[in-house]
Design a protein around this motif. Structure first.
Motif, PDB file in Angstrom:
ATOM      1  N   HIS A 165       1.877 -72.808 -47.370  1.00 40.95           N
ATOM      2  CA  HIS A 165       0.790 -72.986 -46.404  1.00 40.95           C
ATOM      3  C   HIS A 165       1.398 -73.054 -45.001  1.00 40.95           C
ATOM      4  O   HIS A 165       2.248 -73.918 -44.725  1.00 40.95           O
ATOM      5  N   VAL A 166       0.958 -72.165 -44.128  1.00 41.65           N
ATOM      6  CA  VAL A 166       1.459 -72.114 -42.756  1.00 41.65           C
ATOM      7  C   VAL A 166       0.315 -72.405 -41.792  1.00 41.65           C
ATOM      8  O   VAL A 166      -0.803 -71.895 -41.958  1.00 41.65           O
ATOM      9  N   MET A 167       0.602 -73.228 -40.782  1.00 40.13           N
ATOM     10  CA  MET A 167      -0.323 -73.440 -39.672  1.00 40.13           C
ATOM     11  C   MET A 167       0.503 -73.474 -38.396  1.00 40.13           C
ATOM     12  O   MET A 167       1.499 -74.193 -38.309  1.00 40.13           O
ATOM     13  N   SER A 168       0.125 -72.658 -37.416  1.00 37.78           N
ATOM     14  CA  SER A 168       0.840 -72.584 -36.141  1.00 37.78           C
ATOM     15  C   SER A 168      -0.154 -72.285 -35.029  1.00 37.78           C
ATOM     16  O   SER A 168      -1.244 -71.763 -35.283  1.00 37.78           O
ATOM     17  N   PRO A 169       0.221 -72.575 -33.782  1.00 30.93           N
ATOM     18  CA  PRO A 169      -0.678 -72.225 -32.672  1.00 30.93           C
ATOM     19  C   PRO A 169      -0.864 -70.717 -32.569  1.00 30.93           C
ATOM     20  O   PRO A 169       0.080 -69.944 -32.762  1.00 30.93           O
ATOM     21  N   TRP A 170      -2.097 -70.317 -32.280  1.00 34.47           N
ATOM     22  CA  TRP A 170      -2.384 -68.914 -32.021  1.00 34.47           C
ATOM     23  C   TRP A 170      -1.800 -68.547 -30.667  1.00 34.47           C
ATOM     24  O   TRP A 170      -1.917 -69.305 -29.690  1.00 34.47           O
ATOM     25  N   TRP A 171      -1.210 -67.369 -30.571  1.00 36.73           N
ATOM     26  CA  TRP A 171      -0.470 -66.992 -29.367  1.00 36.73           C
ATOM     27  C   TRP A 171      -1.312 -66.957 -28.100  1.00 36.73           C
ATOM     28  O   TRP A 171      -0.787 -67.098 -26.986  1.00 36.73           O
ATOM     29  N   ARG A 172      -2.641 -66.791 -28.236  1.00 34.69           N
ATOM     30  CA  ARG A 172      -3.488 -66.683 -27.052  1.00 34.69           C
ATOM     31  C   ARG A 172      -4.084 -68.027 -26.638  1.00 34.69           C
ATOM     32  O   ARG A 172      -4.814 -68.095 -25.653  1.00 34.69           O
ATOM     33  N   HIS A 173      -3.749 -69.094 -27.369  1.00 28.20           N
ATOM     34  CA  HIS A 173      -4.250 -70.418 -27.013  1.00 28.20           C
ATOM     35  C   HIS A 173      -3.197 -71.157 -26.190  1.00 28.20           C
ATOM     36  O   HIS A 173      -1.990 -70.961 -26.377  1.00 28.20           O
ATOM     37  N   VAL A 174      -3.663 -72.019 -25.289  1.00 25.06           N
ATOM     38  CA  VAL A 174      -2.739 -72.722 -24.405  1.00 25.06           C
ATOM     39  C   VAL A 174      -1.715 -73.540 -25.182  1.00 25.06           C
ATOM     40  O   VAL A 174      -0.575 -73.727 -24.737  1.00 25.06           O
ATOM     41  N   ASN A 175      -2.071 -74.026 -26.386  1.00 24.87           N
ATOM     42  CA  ASN A 175      -1.127 -74.834 -27.158  1.00 24.87           C
ATOM     43  C   ASN A 175       0.132 -74.058 -27.525  1.00 24.87           C
ATOM     44  O   ASN A 175       1.182 -74.657 -27.772  1.00 24.87           O
ATOM     45  N   ALA A 176       0.032 -72.740 -27.573  1.00 23.48           N
ATOM     46  CA  ALA A 176       1.187 -71.935 -27.953  1.00 23.48           C
ATOM     47  C   ALA A 176       2.275 -71.958 -26.893  1.00 23.48           C
ATOM     48  O   ALA A 176       3.456 -71.803 -27.210  1.00 23.48           O
ATOM     49  N   VAL A 177       1.879 -72.143 -25.637  1.00 23.19           N
ATOM     50  CA  VAL A 177       2.853 -72.075 -24.549  1.00 23.19           C
ATOM     51  C   VAL A 177       3.013 -73.394 -23.810  1.00 23.19           C
ATOM     52  O   VAL A 177       3.905 -73.523 -22.961  1.00 23.19           O
ATOM     53  N   ALA A 178       2.177 -74.378 -24.106  1.00 25.59           N
ATOM     54  CA  ALA A 178       2.248 -75.652 -23.389  1.00 25.59           C
ATOM     55  C   ALA A 178       3.447 -76.489 -23.803  1.00 25.59           C
ATOM     56  O   ALA A 178       3.903 -77.351 -23.043  1.00 25.59           O
ATOM     57  N   ASP A 179       3.973 -76.266 -25.010  1.00 24.68           N
ATOM     58  CA  ASP A 179       5.114 -77.026 -25.513  1.00 24.68           C
ATOM     59  C   ASP A 179       6.388 -76.224 -25.251  1.00 24.68           C
ATOM     60  O   ASP A 179       6.562 -75.138 -25.794  1.00 24.68           O
ATOM     61  N   PRO A 180       7.298 -76.738 -24.411  1.00 28.68           N
ATOM     62  CA  PRO A 180       8.506 -75.964 -24.086  1.00 28.68           C
ATOM     63  C   PRO A 180       9.466 -75.792 -25.257  1.00 28.68           C
ATOM     64  O   PRO A 180      10.404 -74.990 -25.158  1.00 28.68           O
ATOM     65  N   THR A 181       9.239 -76.513 -26.369  1.00 27.51           N
ATOM     66  CA  THR A 181      10.097 -76.316 -27.541  1.00 27.51           C
ATOM     67  C   THR A 181       9.613 -75.164 -28.424  1.00 27.51           C
ATOM     68  O   THR A 181      10.283 -74.822 -29.398  1.00 27.51           O
ATOM     69  N   HIS A 182       8.461 -74.570 -28.086  1.00 30.72           N
ATOM     70  CA  HIS A 182       7.999 -73.400 -28.827  1.00 30.72           C
ATOM     71  C   HIS A 182       8.788 -72.178 -28.367  1.00 30.72           C
ATOM     72  O   HIS A 182       8.865 -71.889 -27.171  1.00 30.72           O
ATOM     73  N   VAL A 183       9.357 -71.459 -29.322  1.00 30.79           N
ATOM     74  CA  VAL A 183      10.181 -70.291 -28.978  1.00 30.79           C
ATOM     75  C   VAL A 183       9.637 -69.004 -29.576  1.00 30.79           C
ATOM     76  O   VAL A 183      10.194 -67.931 -29.335  1.00 30.79           O
ATOM     77  N   ARG A 184       8.563 -69.082 -30.350  1.00 32.91           N
ATOM     78  CA  ARG A 184       7.955 -67.895 -30.949  1.00 32.91           C
ATOM     79  C   ARG A 184       6.445 -67.962 -30.790  1.00 32.91           C
ATOM     80  O   ARG A 184       5.844 -69.036 -30.850  1.00 32.91           O
ATOM     81  N   LEU A 185       5.831 -66.794 -30.594  1.00 28.15           N
ATOM     82  CA  LEU A 185       4.379 -66.664 -30.566  1.00 28.15           C
ATOM     83  C   LEU A 185       3.939 -65.983 -31.845  1.00 28.15           C
ATOM     84  O   LEU A 185       4.545 -65.004 -32.285  1.00 28.15           O
ATOM     85  N   LEU A 186       2.859 -66.487 -32.460  1.00 36.86           N
ATOM     86  CA  LEU A 186       2.413 -65.943 -33.736  1.00 36.86           C
ATOM     87  C   LEU A 186       0.936 -65.570 -33.687  1.00 36.86           C
ATOM     88  O   LEU A 186       0.146 -66.147 -32.929  1.00 36.86           O
TER      89      LEU A 186
END
Length: 241
Positions: A165-186
């Motif tokens: 089971h995978v859950m991750s921020p969608w690349w077009r939502h602000v949560n995907a880029v608001a966290d500087p520890t995120h290194v991939r967009l999905l």
């Protein structure tokens, strides 16, 4: 031209969708003789179906997953169901101090309350082959520069019929880029490549369910064996462009 991103449903709308799903599932159980005798509880939380209880065999569990996943408004089908009297082995990857269910085995790179084993998720997992029934990777993949080795390790450790089971921020939502520890967009389409376009000889996956609520993406994947046929095109078309 700028295209506006899909807005996630409001909390109130999600609450109403959950209410609809409760009624829709109850109606299905009343009218489907395959479902009525099964001791499976289905709870809905913000469009995610949570399955618990017990079934006699793996085919019954697959049936419930498939039927629940066809309901409009379901983004993911998360499962902790005993099969044939055996409780599932459930592993939370990168759990920190929070597990999806109490009693899950928690793996994380840092020691913390609730972490049962310290492991670098970018390397080998300290788990035997065919030893796990369910993996949860909730808000993990976006932190890994290369997450394919983790998928391969989950594939190795899952029993036949097991689920990641995978859950991750969608690349077009602000949560995907608001966290500087995120290194991939999905995106949902990311899983199209994982399920259908990997090189020959690499571990392959069958998508049980893939969805997006406008803020997060969800994917429920089960491993394919080396001799299993690939997912049919009509099944992939349910989820992918």
């Amino acid at each position: 031209m700028v295209t506006m991103a899909q807005s996630p449903p409001s909390a109130e709308r999600l609450r109403m969708i959950d209410g609809f799903l409760v009624e829709a599932w109850a109606d299905l159980v009343r009218h489907d003789e395959r479902l009525r005798p099964l001791s499976v509880e289905v709870r809905f939380d913000r469009g995610v179906a949570h399955l618990s209880g017990e079934v006699s065999d793996a085919g019954q569990l697959r049936l419930v997953r498939d039927v629940v996943g066809r309901l409009a408004g379901v983004y993911g089908v998360w499962c902790r169901v005993a099969v044939g009297g055996r409780a599932p082995v459930v592993v939370d990857l990168g759990c920190g101090g929070t597990k999806q269910w109490p009693g899950n085995l928690g793996l994380d790179i840092y020691p913390a309350p609730g972490v049962d084993a310290v492991a670098d998720l970018s390397g080998s997992l300290p788990l035997a082959d065919d030893s796990v029934d369910v993996f949860f990777a909730v808000h993990i993949m976006e932190h890994l520069i290369d997450f394919l080795p983790l998928f391969d390790e989950c594939h190795r450790a899952l029993r036949p019929g097991g689920v990641l089971h995978v859950m991750s921020p969608w690349w077009r939502h602000v949560n995907a880029v608001a966290d500087p520890t995120h290194v991939r967009l999905l995106d949902v389409q990311t899983f199209k490549g994982i399920c259908g376009q990997r090189p020959p000889g690499t571990p392959r996956w069958y998508p049980l369910h893939v969805g997006c609520d406008g803020a997060s993406i969800f994917a429920d994947l089960t491993p394919l064996g080396p001799d299993d046929p690939p997912p049919p095109a009509y099944h992939l078309a349910r989820f992918f462009d």
